[in-house]
Motif scaffolding. Sequence first.
Motif, PDB file in Angstrom:
ATOM      1  N   ALA A  14       0.828  -1.209   0.000  1.00 45.60           N
ATOM      2  CA  ALA A  14       0.000   0.000   0.000  1.00 45.60           C
ATOM      3  C   ALA A  14       0.859   1.254   0.000  1.00 45.60           C
ATOM      4  O   ALA A  14       0.552   2.227  -0.675  1.00 45.60           O
ATOM      5  CB  ALA A  14      -0.917   0.001   1.224  1.00 45.60           C
ATOM      6  N   ARG A  15       1.935   1.220   0.755  1.00 47.00           N
ATOM      7  CA  ARG A  15       2.815   2.404   0.784  1.00 47.00           C
ATOM      8  C   ARG A  15       3.432   2.664  -0.578  1.00 47.00           C
ATOM      9  O   ARG A  15       3.560   3.799  -1.016  1.00 47.00           O
ATOM     10  CB  ARG A  15       3.887   2.222   1.851  1.00 47.00           C
ATOM     11  CG  ARG A  15       3.377   2.469   3.278  1.00 47.00           C
ATOM     12  CD  ARG A  15       4.528   2.573   4.255  1.00 47.00           C
ATOM     13  NE  ARG A  15       5.151   1.274   4.477  1.00 47.00           N
ATOM     14  CZ  ARG A  15       4.766   0.415   5.422  1.00 47.00           C
ATOM     15  NH1 ARG A  15       3.752   0.698   6.207  1.00 47.00           N
ATOM     16  NH2 ARG A  15       5.385  -0.738   5.572  1.00 47.00           N
ATOM     17  N   ARG A  16       3.830   1.564  -1.268  1.00 48.74           N
ATOM     18  CA  ARG A  16       4.420   1.760  -2.600  1.00 48.74           C
ATOM     19  C   ARG A  16       3.389   2.308  -3.572  1.00 48.74           C
ATOM     20  O   ARG A  16       3.665   3.204  -4.360  1.00 48.74           O
ATOM     21  CB  ARG A  16       4.975   0.420  -3.112  1.00 48.74           C
ATOM     22  CG  ARG A  16       6.241  -0.032  -2.411  1.00 48.74           C
ATOM     23  CD  ARG A  16       6.932  -1.126  -3.204  1.00 48.74           C
ATOM     24  NE  ARG A  16       6.136  -2.338  -3.262  1.00 48.74           N
ATOM     25  CZ  ARG A  16       6.230  -3.320  -2.378  1.00 48.74           C
ATOM     26  NH1 ARG A  16       7.054  -3.231  -1.370  1.00 48.74           N
ATOM     27  NH2 ARG A  16       5.475  -4.405  -2.514  1.00 48.74           N
ATOM     28  N   ARG A  17       2.175   1.763  -3.508  1.00 50.60           N
ATOM     29  CA  ARG A  17       1.134   2.187  -4.454  1.00 50.60           C
ATOM     30  C   ARG A  17       0.702   3.616  -4.204  1.00 50.60           C
ATOM     31  O   ARG A  17       0.299   4.322  -5.125  1.00 50.60           O
ATOM     32  CB  ARG A  17      -0.090   1.270  -4.335  1.00 50.60           C
ATOM     33  CG  ARG A  17       0.062  -0.049  -5.062  1.00 50.60           C
ATOM     34  CD  ARG A  17      -1.177  -0.897  -4.866  1.00 50.60           C
ATOM     35  NE  ARG A  17      -1.182  -2.028  -5.781  1.00 50.60           N
ATOM     36  CZ  ARG A  17      -1.695  -2.005  -6.991  1.00 50.60           C
ATOM     37  NH1 ARG A  17      -2.261  -0.903  -7.437  1.00 50.60           N
ATOM     38  NH2 ARG A  17      -1.666  -3.066  -7.765  1.00 50.60           N
ATOM     39  N   ALA A  18       0.738   4.039  -2.954  1.00 54.96           N
ATOM     40  CA  ALA A  18       0.216   5.357  -2.604  1.00 54.96           C
ATOM     41  C   ALA A  18       1.294   6.419  -2.502  1.00 54.96           C
ATOM     42  O   ALA A  18       1.068   7.479  -1.944  1.00 54.96           O
ATOM     43  CB  ALA A  18      -0.548   5.277  -1.276  1.00 54.96           C
ATOM     44  N   CYS A  19       2.478   6.175  -3.058  1.00 52.51           N
ATOM     45  CA  CYS A  19       3.579   7.123  -2.873  1.00 52.51           C
ATOM     46  C   CYS A  19       3.275   8.482  -3.486  1.00 52.51           C
ATOM     47  O   CYS A  19       3.759   9.500  -2.998  1.00 52.51           O
ATOM     48  CB  CYS A  19       4.872   6.555  -3.447  1.00 52.51           C
ATOM     49  SG  CYS A  19       4.824   6.283  -5.225  1.00 52.51           S
ATOM     50  N   TRP A  20       2.445   8.523  -4.538  1.00 52.94           N
ATOM     51  CA  TRP A  20       2.124   9.822  -5.156  1.00 52.94           C
ATOM     52  C   TRP A  20       1.274  10.679  -4.248  1.00 52.94           C
ATOM     53  O   TRP A  20       1.176  11.893  -4.434  1.00 52.94           O
ATOM     54  CB  TRP A  20       1.423   9.605  -6.490  1.00 52.94           C
ATOM     55  CG  TRP A  20       0.083   8.963  -6.394  1.00 52.94           C
ATOM     56  CD1 TRP A  20      -0.181   7.625  -6.331  1.00 52.94           C
ATOM     57  CD2 TRP A  20      -1.184   9.607  -6.350  1.00 52.94           C
ATOM     58  NE1 TRP A  20      -1.522   7.404  -6.248  1.00 52.94           N
ATOM     59  CE2 TRP A  20      -2.161   8.590  -6.264  1.00 52.94           C
ATOM     60  CE3 TRP A  20      -1.595  10.944  -6.377  1.00 52.94           C
ATOM     61  CZ2 TRP A  20      -3.514   8.879  -6.199  1.00 52.94           C
ATOM     62  CZ3 TRP A  20      -2.942  11.231  -6.327  1.00 52.94           C
ATOM     63  CH2 TRP A  20      -3.880  10.212  -6.230  1.00 52.94           C
ATOM     64  N   LEU A  21       0.659  10.029  -3.233  1.00 54.63           N
ATOM     65  CA  LEU A  21      -0.164  10.795  -2.301  1.00 54.63           C
ATOM     66  C   LEU A  21       0.616  11.228  -1.063  1.00 54.63           C
ATOM     67  O   LEU A  21       0.101  11.979  -0.247  1.00 54.63           O
ATOM     68  CB  LEU A  21      -1.359   9.944  -1.843  1.00 54.63           C
ATOM     69  CG  LEU A  21      -2.405   9.664  -2.911  1.00 54.63           C
ATOM     70  CD1 LEU A  21      -3.388   8.610  -2.406  1.00 54.63           C
ATOM     71  CD2 LEU A  21      -3.149  10.924  -3.278  1.00 54.63           C
ATOM     72  N   ALA A  22       1.833  10.759  -0.912  1.00 55.03           N
ATOM     73  CA  ALA A  22       2.572  11.006   0.318  1.00 55.03           C
ATOM     74  C   ALA A  22       2.689  12.474   0.705  1.00 55.03           C
ATOM     75  O   ALA A  22       2.579  12.815   1.872  1.00 55.03           O
ATOM     76  CB  ALA A  22       3.968  10.387   0.223  1.00 55.03           C
ATOM     77  N   LEU A 237      -6.952   1.960   2.909  1.00 58.54           N
ATOM     78  CA  LEU A 237      -5.666   1.261   2.841  1.00 58.54           C
ATOM     79  C   LEU A 237      -4.824   1.753   1.670  1.00 58.54           C
ATOM     80  O   LEU A 237      -3.597   1.866   1.773  1.00 58.54           O
ATOM     81  CB  LEU A 237      -5.891  -0.248   2.712  1.00 58.54           C
ATOM     82  CG  LEU A 237      -6.256  -1.008   3.989  1.00 58.54           C
ATOM     83  CD1 LEU A 237      -6.713  -2.418   3.648  1.00 58.54           C
ATOM     84  CD2 LEU A 237      -5.067  -1.043   4.948  1.00 58.54           C
ATOM     85  N   ALA A 238      -5.468   2.046   0.545  1.00 57.48           N
ATOM     86  CA  ALA A 238      -4.736   2.502  -0.632  1.00 57.48           C
ATOM     87  C   ALA A 238      -4.114   3.875  -0.416  1.00 57.48           C
ATOM     88  O   ALA A 238      -3.098   4.209  -1.027  1.00 57.48           O
ATOM     89  CB  ALA A 238      -5.659   2.531  -1.847  1.00 57.48           C
ATOM     90  N   ILE A 239      -4.717   4.668   0.445  1.00 57.66           N
ATOM     91  CA  ILE A 239      -4.228   6.023   0.678  1.00 57.66           C
ATOM     92  C   ILE A 239      -3.227   6.073   1.821  1.00 57.66           C
ATOM     93  O   ILE A 239      -2.165   6.680   1.710  1.00 57.66           O
ATOM     94  CB  ILE A 239      -5.411   6.974   0.930  1.00 57.66           C
ATOM     95  CG1 ILE A 239      -6.164   7.187  -0.379  1.00 57.66           C
ATOM     96  CG2 ILE A 239      -4.945   8.317   1.501  1.00 57.66           C
ATOM     97  CD1 ILE A 239      -7.436   7.972  -0.251  1.00 57.66           C
TER      98      ILE A 239
END
Length: 295
Positions: A14-22, A237-239
């Motif tokens: 989830a952290r990898r997928r949501a990196c653009w939101l970090a 979870l995705a965010i």
Amino acid sequence: MTEAAGGRAVARRARRRACWLAPAIALGLACTIGAAGAAPAVPAAPGSAVQLEALTWPELAERVAGGATTVLVPIGGTEQNGPHMVLGKHNVRVKALAEGIARALDHTLVAPVLAYVPEGAIDPPAAHMRFAGTISIPEAAFESLLESTARSLRRHGFREVVLLGDHGGYQKSLDKVAGKLNREWAGDPAASRCRVHALSEYYRAAQAGHAELLAARGFGAAEIGSHAGLADTALTLAIDPSLVRLDKLQQAAAAGQRGGVYGDPRRATAELGQPGVDRIVAASVAAIRERTRLR
């Protein structure tokens, strides 16, 4: 793989997928590398920031003068989300999604999150107010807050004020305030007129749109749910996986509506939530472009 190891793997993905939101989730905070004492990250340049609260007033004035005249107002809520998700779910989620939308649009900024919303009667408690931690304000106070926020942004030069509501209970209030202000400002010169948009497309994508994606993958309506179930938990979870207590998913399913859960979150993953994130951003960007293209 043990249940604990599986949970950690889900969180890592989830952290990898949501990196653009970090940047939206951890605005202004440096990510540490391992032990304390690691060198802090260099703050983002003002020209790349989209969060209004990350700018000084001269920086903001310069951005508006340079054409950044669309502003998103993310609206969350502080409420129970079952025994497995944090009270601030809506606030973190809408801030992150608003940043993604703003970056896709360009020339768009994001106002601070409005975290206090109507959540039901306080005494005697009703709806989410029956659970510890929920904070509710009267509908009239909420609408006054929205109106004053839009009036303030208009005063500072914004011409498109977009209300993004992550919670279903106050959608009618967004429409009401937008209609009132648009009627009041209709007589202003077209080139400088400020318009308020209650972006229903955002909420529809987050609810019905995401549910459709899950149904297409074989999940049933009872599992998908309407609050703190599969869809809601997967999207969260995705965010930001830290908002979900993976070890409480079984407890949440067992508690059901008595525990504030409408649906079954046990099979929720970031992978199931990411298409929902993508749909919300894409639908919102398209709707804002359509609504503002004739300016």
